[in-house]
Design a protein around this motif. Structure first.
Motif, PDB file in Angstrom:
ATOM      1  N   LYS A  43       0.858  -1.169   0.000  1.00 30.72           N
ATOM      2  CA  LYS A  43       0.000   0.000   0.000  1.00 30.72           C
ATOM      3  C   LYS A  43       0.898   1.224   0.000  1.00 30.72           C
ATOM      4  O   LYS A  43       1.964   1.216   0.606  1.00 30.72           O
ATOM      5  N   VAL A  44       0.458   2.254  -0.656  1.00 28.79           N
ATOM      6  CA  VAL A  44       1.197   3.505  -0.684  1.00 28.79           C
ATOM      7  C   VAL A  44       0.499   4.477   0.255  1.00 28.79           C
ATOM      8  O   VAL A  44      -0.716   4.637   0.194  1.00 28.79           O
ATOM      9  N   ALA A  45       1.264   5.107   1.105  1.00 27.34           N
ATOM     10  CA  ALA A  45       0.704   6.079   2.044  1.00 27.34           C
ATOM     11  C   ALA A  45       1.527   7.360   1.984  1.00 27.34           C
ATOM     12  O   ALA A  45       2.736   7.329   1.721  1.00 27.34           O
ATOM     13  N   LEU A  46       0.870   8.481   2.213  1.00 30.08           N
ATOM     14  CA  LEU A  46       1.532   9.774   2.288  1.00 30.08           C
ATOM     15  C   LEU A  46       1.392  10.308   3.698  1.00 30.08           C
ATOM     16  O   LEU A  46       0.319  10.223   4.302  1.00 30.08           O
ATOM     17  N   SER A  47       2.453  10.856   4.210  1.00 31.05           N
ATOM     18  CA  SER A  47       2.382  11.534   5.506  1.00 31.05           C
ATOM     19  C   SER A  47       3.225  12.789   5.407  1.00 31.05           C
ATOM     20  O   SER A  47       4.180  12.853   4.626  1.00 31.05           O
ATOM     21  N   GLY A  48       2.851  13.787   6.162  1.00 37.80           N
ATOM     22  CA  GLY A  48       3.557  15.051   6.040  1.00 37.80           C
ATOM     23  C   GLY A  48       3.937  15.663   7.359  1.00 37.80           C
ATOM     24  O   GLY A  48       3.288  15.453   8.381  1.00 37.80           O
ATOM     25  N   LEU A  49       5.004  16.417   7.306  1.00 40.09           N
ATOM     26  CA  LEU A  49       5.487  17.180   8.453  1.00 40.09           C
ATOM     27  C   LEU A  49       5.747  18.599   7.965  1.00 40.09           C
ATOM     28  O   LEU A  49       6.368  18.791   6.907  1.00 40.09           O
ATOM     29  N   ILE A  50       5.266  19.562   8.710  1.00 40.35           N
ATOM     30  CA  ILE A  50       5.499  20.967   8.401  1.00 40.35           C
ATOM     31  C   ILE A  50       6.541  21.490   9.376  1.00 40.35           C
ATOM     32  O   ILE A  50       6.428  21.275  10.581  1.00 40.35           O
ATOM     33  N   ARG A  51       7.534  22.161   8.841  1.00 41.25           N
ATOM     34  CA  ARG A  51       8.548  22.790   9.694  1.00 41.25           C
ATOM     35  C   ARG A  51       8.604  24.280   9.349  1.00 41.25           C
ATOM     36  O   ARG A  51       8.905  24.656   8.225  1.00 41.25           O
ATOM     37  N   LEU A  52       8.280  25.109  10.325  1.00 40.10           N
ATOM     38  CA  LEU A  52       8.363  26.554  10.178  1.00 40.10           C
ATOM     39  C   LEU A  52       9.663  27.014  10.818  1.00 40.10           C
ATOM     40  O   LEU A  52       9.927  26.687  11.981  1.00 40.10           O
ATOM     41  N   THR A  53      10.471  27.741  10.072  1.00 41.58           N
ATOM     42  CA  THR A  53      11.708  28.316  10.612  1.00 41.58           C
ATOM     43  C   THR A  53      11.581  29.831  10.540  1.00 41.58           C
ATOM     44  O   THR A  53      11.377  30.393   9.460  1.00 41.58           O
ATOM     45  N   ALA A  54      11.671  30.475  11.696  1.00 43.21           N
ATOM     46  CA  ALA A  54      11.592  31.932  11.769  1.00 43.21           C
ATOM     47  C   ALA A  54      12.996  32.500  11.919  1.00 43.21           C
ATOM     48  O   ALA A  54      13.760  32.055  12.774  1.00 43.21           O
ATOM     49  N   ARG A  55      13.316  33.466  11.048  1.00 38.73           N
ATOM     50  CA  ARG A  55      14.614  34.138  11.103  1.00 38.73           C
ATOM     51  C   ARG A  55      14.397  35.634  11.295  1.00 38.73           C
ATOM     52  O   ARG A  55      13.506  36.212  10.664  1.00 38.73           O
ATOM     53  N   ASP A  56      15.231  36.231  12.139  1.00 39.65           N
ATOM     54  CA  ASP A  56      15.188  37.672  12.309  1.00 39.65           C
ATOM     55  C   ASP A  56      15.368  38.322  10.942  1.00 39.65           C
ATOM     56  O   ASP A  56      16.301  37.988  10.214  1.00 39.65           O
ATOM     57  N   ARG A  57      14.492  39.234  10.566  1.00 39.60           N
ATOM     58  CA  ARG A  57      14.537  39.801   9.218  1.00 39.60           C
ATOM     59  C   ARG A  57      15.757  40.686   8.984  1.00 39.60           C
ATOM     60  O   ARG A  57      16.118  40.949   7.834  1.00 39.60           O
ATOM     61  N   ILE A  58      16.434  41.098  10.054  1.00 41.45           N
ATOM     62  CA  ILE A  58      17.624  41.947   9.903  1.00 41.45           C
ATOM     63  C   ILE A  58      18.902  41.125  10.041  1.00 41.45           C
ATOM     64  O   ILE A  58      19.781  41.173   9.182  1.00 41.45           O
ATOM     65  N   ILE A 111      -0.779  25.215  12.284  1.00 43.32           N
ATOM     66  CA  ILE A 111       0.461  25.574  12.958  1.00 43.32           C
ATOM     67  C   ILE A 111       0.264  26.974  13.526  1.00 43.32           C
ATOM     68  O   ILE A 111      -0.436  27.789  12.936  1.00 43.32           O
ATOM     69  N   SER A 112       0.828  27.247  14.672  1.00 42.79           N
ATOM     70  CA  SER A 112       0.599  28.533  15.318  1.00 42.79           C
ATOM     71  C   SER A 112       1.909  29.297  15.453  1.00 42.79           C
ATOM     72  O   SER A 112       2.865  28.799  16.063  1.00 42.79           O
ATOM     73  N   TYR A 113       1.929  30.511  14.866  1.00 47.42           N
ATOM     74  CA  TYR A 113       3.119  31.353  15.011  1.00 47.42           C
ATOM     75  C   TYR A 113       2.713  32.817  14.867  1.00 47.42           C
ATOM     76  O   TYR A 113       2.141  33.219  13.860  1.00 47.42           O
ATOM     77  N   ASP A 114       3.043  33.613  15.886  1.00 52.49           N
ATOM     78  CA  ASP A 114       2.685  35.033  15.892  1.00 52.49           C
ATOM     79  C   ASP A 114       3.795  35.866  15.251  1.00 52.49           C
ATOM     80  O   ASP A 114       4.853  36.047  15.828  1.00 52.49           O
ATOM     81  N   ASN A 115       3.523  36.354  14.048  1.00 47.61           N
ATOM     82  CA  ASN A 115       4.471  37.222  13.349  1.00 47.61           C
ATOM     83  C   ASN A 115       3.787  38.537  12.971  1.00 47.61           C
ATOM     84  O   ASN A 115       4.163  39.192  12.011  1.00 47.61           O
ATOM     85  N   GLN A 116       2.795  38.935  13.765  1.00 48.15           N
ATOM     86  CA  GLN A 116       2.034  40.150  13.470  1.00 48.15           C
ATOM     87  C   GLN A 116       2.904  41.392  13.446  1.00 48.15           C
ATOM     88  O   GLN A 116       2.628  42.330  12.691  1.00 48.15           O
ATOM     89  N   ALA A 117       3.961  41.402  14.224  1.00 47.11           N
ATOM     90  CA  ALA A 117       4.862  42.558  14.245  1.00 47.11           C
ATOM     91  C   ALA A 117       5.762  42.605  13.011  1.00 47.11           C
ATOM     92  O   ALA A 117       6.393  43.626  12.743  1.00 47.11           O
ATOM     93  N   GLY A 118       5.784  41.521  12.249  1.00 48.67           N
ATOM     94  CA  GLY A 118       6.580  41.491  11.024  1.00 48.67           C
ATOM     95  C   GLY A 118       8.081  41.476  11.265  1.00 48.67           C
ATOM     96  O   GLY A 118       8.855  41.957  10.430  1.00 48.67           O
ATOM     97  N   ASN A 119       8.509  40.899  12.368  1.00 48.64           N
ATOM     98  CA  ASN A 119       9.938  40.867  12.697  1.00 48.64           C
ATOM     99  C   ASN A 119      10.689  39.710  12.050  1.00 48.64           C
ATOM    100  O   ASN A 119      11.918  39.720  12.022  1.00 48.64           O
ATOM    101  N   TYR A 120       9.956  38.707  11.540  1.00 48.85           N
ATOM    102  CA  TYR A 120      10.623  37.484  11.102  1.00 48.85           C
ATOM    103  C   TYR A 120      10.264  37.092   9.671  1.00 48.85           C
ATOM    104  O   TYR A 120       9.107  37.178   9.262  1.00 48.85           O
ATOM    105  N   ASP A 121      11.286  36.669   8.946  1.00 45.78           N
ATOM    106  CA  ASP A 121      11.086  35.994   7.672  1.00 45.78           C
ATOM    107  C   ASP A 121      10.775  34.542   8.025  1.00 45.78           C
ATOM    108  O   ASP A 121      11.374  33.987   8.958  1.00 45.78           O
TER     109      ASP A 121
END
Length: 168
Positions: free
Chosen positions: A15-30, A148-158
């Motif tokens: 049987k073929v199955a698909l599974s996924g993992l999401i990885r969010l990496t936040a970097r300081d924009r400066i 996925i939960s990540y607060d970037n409302q201030a726009g500090n992170y790429d």
């Protein structure tokens, strides 16, 4: 062959199955220093399974692969019947803003969002494909939907969103 023999043979097929993992990496924009890494599972939705089936037989319109990554702010848990994000706020073409690679049986879709493109309280992400997928919100066929939960409302992170889809 008798029915019992056929059933035994069918039960031995892989049987073929698909599974996924999401990885969010936040970097300081400066400074570009990594400030956070968040991981979450995703859901391969029914529309995505149909997308893959049609890509395998090269149905017209299905020959483009997975081309867009989208971000959203909806807090509703992903469901198998989803065809779009709850509240899509940003979308980028993967090839132009990241990469699509395969290593053995793991496909990695990587998309880079500048801080200005993702200054939201991120709650959901999605992968889209089909020839109808474009930079327009809710276009194309949804393959995978993740919460996925990540607060970037201030726009500090790429943010870099990496999807690791394992075919097993």
């Amino acid at each position: 062959m008798g029915g019992v023999t056929v059933n035994r043979l069918l039960s031995r097929h892989d049987k073929v199955a698909l599974s996924g993992l999401i990885r969010l990496t936040a970097r300081d924009r400066i400074t570009h220093e990594i400030v956070d890494v968040v991981e979450a599972r995703n859901l391969i939705v029914t529309a995505g399974k149909n997308l893959i089936a049609n890509m395998l037989v090269d149905t017209s319109g299905y020959d483009t692969g997975i081309t867009y990554c989208a971000l959203g702010t909806n807090t509703t848990a992903p469901a198998i019947t989803d065809t779009q994000l709850g509240t899509e706020t940003s979308r980028l073409e993967i090839a132009a803003n990241g990469s699509r690679t395969v290593a053995t049986n793991v496909i990695t879709f990587s998309t880079f969002f500048l801080a200005a493109q993702c200054s939201i309280f991120l709650k959901e992400v999605g992968l889209f494909g089909h020839s109808t997928a474009s930079a327009t919100a809710n276009s194309g066929v949804l393959l995978a939907h993740g919460q996925i939960s990540y607060d970037n409302q201030a726009g500090n992170y790429d943010l870099t969103i990496d999807w690791l889809v394992t075919v097993s």
